[in-house]
Each structure stands twice: as structure tokens, then as C-alpha cells.
Design a protein around this motif. Structure first.
Motif, PDB file in Angstrom:
ATOM      1  N   HIS A   1      32.110  73.124  46.909  1.00 52.87           N
ATOM      2  CA  HIS A   1      33.341  73.243  46.132  1.00 52.87           C
ATOM      3  C   HIS A   1      33.163  74.233  44.986  1.00 52.87           C
ATOM      4  O   HIS A   1      32.042  74.603  44.625  1.00 52.87           O
ATOM      5  CB  HIS A   1      33.758  71.869  45.585  1.00 52.87           C
TER       6      HIS A   1
ATOM      7  N   GLU B   1      41.476  73.881  49.066  1.00 51.25           N
ATOM      8  CA  GLU B   1      40.694  72.713  49.472  1.00 51.25           C
ATOM      9  C   GLU B   1      39.306  72.666  48.844  1.00 51.25           C
ATOM     10  O   GLU B   1      38.682  71.612  48.800  1.00 51.25           O
ATOM     11  CB  GLU B   1      40.541  72.716  50.993  1.00 51.25           C
TER      12      GLU B   1
ATOM     13  N   THR C   1      37.644  68.342  42.301  1.00 47.25           N
ATOM     14  CA  THR C   1      38.616  67.466  41.646  1.00 47.25           C
ATOM     15  C   THR C   1      38.069  66.847  40.362  1.00 47.25           C
ATOM     16  O   THR C   1      38.818  66.243  39.604  1.00 47.25           O
ATOM     17  CB  THR C   1      39.056  66.349  42.610  1.00 47.25           C
TER      18      THR C   1
ATOM     19  N   TRP D   1      43.513  67.728  37.500  1.00 49.72           N
ATOM     20  CA  TRP D   1      44.964  67.882  37.502  1.00 49.72           C
ATOM     21  C   TRP D   1      45.471  68.696  38.693  1.00 49.72           C
ATOM     22  O   TRP D   1      46.678  68.894  38.854  1.00 49.72           O
ATOM     23  CB  TRP D   1      45.397  68.598  36.225  1.00 49.72           C
ATOM     24  N   ALA D   2      44.565  69.186  39.536  1.00 49.60           N
ATOM     25  CA  ALA D   2      44.956  70.064  40.644  1.00 49.60           C
ATOM     26  C   ALA D   2      45.980  69.380  41.545  1.00 49.60           C
ATOM     27  O   ALA D   2      45.786  68.235  41.965  1.00 49.60           O
ATOM     28  CB  ALA D   2      43.732  70.449  41.467  1.00 49.60           C
ATOM     29  N   PRO D   3      47.100  70.044  41.844  1.00 49.79           N
ATOM     30  CA  PRO D   3      48.140  69.446  42.687  1.00 49.79           C
ATOM     31  C   PRO D   3      47.601  69.080  44.071  1.00 49.79           C
ATOM     32  O   PRO D   3      46.820  69.842  44.660  1.00 49.79           O
ATOM     33  CB  PRO D   3      49.190  70.564  42.785  1.00 49.79           C
ATOM     34  N   VAL D   4      48.020  67.941  44.567  1.00 48.80           N
ATOM     35  CA  VAL D   4      47.552  67.466  45.870  1.00 48.80           C
ATOM     36  C   VAL D   4      47.896  68.466  46.974  1.00 48.80           C
ATOM     37  O   VAL D   4      47.083  68.727  47.867  1.00 48.80           O
ATOM     38  CB  VAL D   4      48.164  66.088  46.191  1.00 48.80           C
ATOM     39  N   ASP D   5      49.096  69.031  46.911  1.00 49.74           N
ATOM     40  CA  ASP D   5      49.506  69.994  47.935  1.00 49.74           C
ATOM     41  C   ASP D   5      48.589  71.218  47.945  1.00 49.74           C
ATOM     42  O   ASP D   5      48.269  71.750  49.009  1.00 49.74           O
ATOM     43  CB  ASP D   5      50.956  70.432  47.709  1.00 49.74           C
ATOM     44  N   THR D   6      48.168  71.638  46.755  1.00 47.41           N
ATOM     45  CA  THR D   6      47.283  72.800  46.664  1.00 47.41           C
ATOM     46  C   THR D   6      45.928  72.474  47.262  1.00 47.41           C
ATOM     47  O   THR D   6      45.310  73.309  47.929  1.00 47.41           O
ATOM     48  CB  THR D   6      47.113  73.238  45.199  1.00 47.41           C
ATOM     49  N   LEU D   7      45.449  71.265  47.035  1.00 47.89           N
ATOM     50  CA  LEU D   7      44.138  70.853  47.540  1.00 47.89           C
ATOM     51  C   LEU D   7      44.116  70.721  49.064  1.00 47.89           C
ATOM     52  O   LEU D   7      43.048  70.617  49.654  1.00 47.89           O
ATOM     53  CB  LEU D   7      43.730  69.522  46.911  1.00 47.89           C
ATOM     54  N   LYS D   8      45.285  70.731  49.692  1.00 47.67           N
ATOM     55  CA  LYS D   8      45.355  70.642  51.149  1.00 47.67           C
ATOM     56  C   LYS D   8      45.323  72.026  51.804  1.00 47.67           C
ATOM     57  O   LYS D   8      45.155  72.132  53.008  1.00 47.67           O
ATOM     58  CB  LYS D   8      46.634  69.920  51.570  1.00 47.67           C
ATOM     59  N   ARG D   9      45.477  73.063  50.984  1.00 41.33           N
ATOM     60  CA  ARG D   9      45.546  74.418  51.539  1.00 41.33           C
ATOM     61  C   ARG D   9      44.150  74.960  51.855  1.00 41.33           C
ATOM     62  O   ARG D   9      43.187  74.622  51.190  1.00 41.33           O
ATOM     63  CB  ARG D   9      46.224  75.366  50.546  1.00 41.33           C
TER      64      ARG D   9
END
Length: 288
Positions: A105, A141, A145, A150-158
Motif C-alpha cells: 500500500h 485500492e 487506510t 478518511w479515504a472515500p470507500v468508492d475511491t478505495l475500490k478503484r
């Protein structure tokens, strides 16, 4: 270069290069140190002590080489590292690090609680100076974390857009070699002017029956056979063969329409007119 006007990316890229040089020189020093230690371990008056590579002169030479390497390291530190690190300390821009493994990461520093003392990092110098938000958008991805809670969940899925510099360099080198090989292949390739495969007649085969144990087990219908010429070399060779084998009259394996097709393809590839291509083929055939 006025470092006060340099961007964080420019400074950190130069720093990473300087640290790489120092790492190489340090590696050479380690190897020399190991050689010196081997010499020191040799017992006096032993067989090895009489070999030139274990002599006092050889040891002295190694010591001088080690010192010379150290002077080069100091020169790099003075000229390339210290001024840039001083500029960093004056401005304190953001720096980011990617754990150098398959599932690594991106972290905002090298002190994250999810990492260990022996964790290896890749310094993302191309992202130096970016805001945390900009970095997370790129990391996707791979954003840690813990460092970026604070990283948006949607962003972490990209899927991540980041790549370790060394891995990126290796990939670009592979792509360069692949493109180079493709270019060489394309330079040698041949096809019809419209890009379709260049096919030439190779012979007519009449209907044929295969009889086995008194029975017909396979039937080959009458057909014309064709071959595909894939390289300029093969096409030029075919033209030469045509004139060589037809010099005493028509040949069953060579048709005039194939001659026209091959000549047009070679002329298109070489930037010549068809008449010139045919004349050159006749000369090659005559020399055989």
C-alpha cells in the motif's frame, strides 16, 4: 540549478537518483571489505599467504579502492544530496512511499503502524508535493487506510494508477523492446498493398482417393493450393524463383497472376515501380 525554483518532483527525482548512486558505491565497498577480511583471515606462512591476491600489496590496493569509493560518496552527498535535502527541510512538501511487494500500500511516511522494520519501500518521487486527496485519488485500492483513514470507500475500490518507479522503468523497458521487435518485424513483413495476406499459387492437385483394405477411406477433391508470403525476403525470393523456373517455358507451380500480385506487393513495400522490381528479379535469376 536554482533549487528554490525547482519543483518537489524535480528535487526528489534527483535525490532518488543520487541515493541510487550511493547505494551502488556502498555495494562495491561491501564487496571490497569482504575481500579484505578474507585476506586478514589467511594464516601467515600458509599456502594462500603466498598467492598474489592475498599479499600485503593486494590488501593495500583494496584499501585505497575503498577510500576512493568513499570520496565519491562524499562528493555526491555534498553536491547532490545535502543541498536538496536542505531545500526540502525549508519547504517540507509531501512525500509518499509504496511498500514494494505485490499487495503493498501507499503510505504518507515510513512509520506506519501496519509496516515493519524490514519493510521495503519504493519512493514515489513523481507524486512528491501532491495533496493527500490527490494522492488517494491516484492510489485507489492501494491507499493505506491507516495513513488516510478518511479515504472515500468508492475511491478505495478503484484500480490503482500508481506504480513503483523501478517496476515502471522495467515495464517501460519491456514495452520498448517489444515495440522495437514489432517495428523490425513490420519492416521485414510483406502483404498486398491493401494490407491483405499475399498469397501465391503453388500447384493444382487433382482429385485423389486413398484405398485401404479394399475400401476408399479418404477422398481429396481437386483444388488449387496457395502459400502465404509473409516477408519481403520471401517475396523477393519467389520472384527470383519465378524467372528461374520459367526461363524454359511455363512452370505448373508459377502463375502470371501470382507474379503480378507479388511484384505489386514488393514495389509497394520498397517504394519502387513494378517494372524495376521485375527487372531486378530477372537479374537475380540470371545470376544463378
Amino acid at each position: 540549478m536554482d533549487l528554490t525554483l525547482a519543483t518537489p518532483v524535480e528535487i526528489d527525482t534527483a535525490l532518488a537518483d543520487a541515493y541510487g548512486k550511493i547505494a551502488d558505491l556502498t555495494g562495491q565497498q561491501h564487496r571490497i571489505t569482504a575481500q579484505i577480511e578474507r585476506i586478514d583471515e589467511v594464516e601467515a606462512d600458509s599456502y594462500y599467504s603466498k598467492l598474489p591476491q592475498y599479499s600485503p600489496e593486494a590488501r593495500a590496493k583494496l584499501v585505497d579502492e575503498h577510500k576512493a569509493l568513499q570520496r565519491r560518496i562524499w562528493d555526491i552527498l555534498d553536491a547532490e544530496v545535502y543541498p536538496r535535502e536542505a531545500e526540502y527541510n525549508n519547504r517540507r512538501w509531501t512525500r509518499y512511499y509504496l511498500v514494494d511487494n505485490t499487495n503493498g500500500h501507499v503510505h504518507k511516511d515510513q512509520d506506519c503502524s501496519t509496516c515493519f522494520d524490514d519493510t521495503r519501500y519504493a519512493w514515489l518521487v513523481e507524486q512528491s508535493g501532491l495533496s493527500a486527496e490527490e494522492l488517494v485519488e491516484l492510489a485507489g485500492e492501494k491507499a493505506c487506510t491507516v495513513c488516510f483513514p478518511w479515504a472515500p470507500v468508492d475511491t478505495l475500490k478503484r484500480k490503482t494508477k500508481l506504480e513503483a518507479p523501478e517496476r515502471k522503468a522495467a515495464r517501460l523497458e519491456r514495452e520498448r523492446k517489444k515495440a522495437e521487435a514489432a517495428a523490425k518485424k513490420a519492416a521485414k513483413a510483406i502483404a498486398n498493398p491493401d494490407g491483405t495476406p499475399l498469397k501465391v499459387f503453388t500447384g493444382h492437385y487433382p482429385e485423389r482417393q486413398v484405398v485401404r483394405n479394399g475400401r476408399v477411406v479418404k477422398v481429396h477433391p481437386a483444388h488449387d493450393a496457395y502459400d502465404t508470403l509473409k516477408t519481403l525476403h520471401a517475396a523477393r525470393g519467389w520472384l527470383t524463383d519465378f524467372y528461374y523456373w520459367t526461363k524454359d517455358g511455363a512452370h505448373p507451380s508459377f502463375r502470371p497472376e501470382s507474379l503480378e500480385d507479388v511484384a505489386k506487393a514488393v514495389a509497394h513495400k520498397e517504394g519502387k515501380d513494378v517494372e524495376t522490381v521485375l527487372a531486378e528479379a530477372k537479374k537475380r535469376a540470371a545470376r544463378r
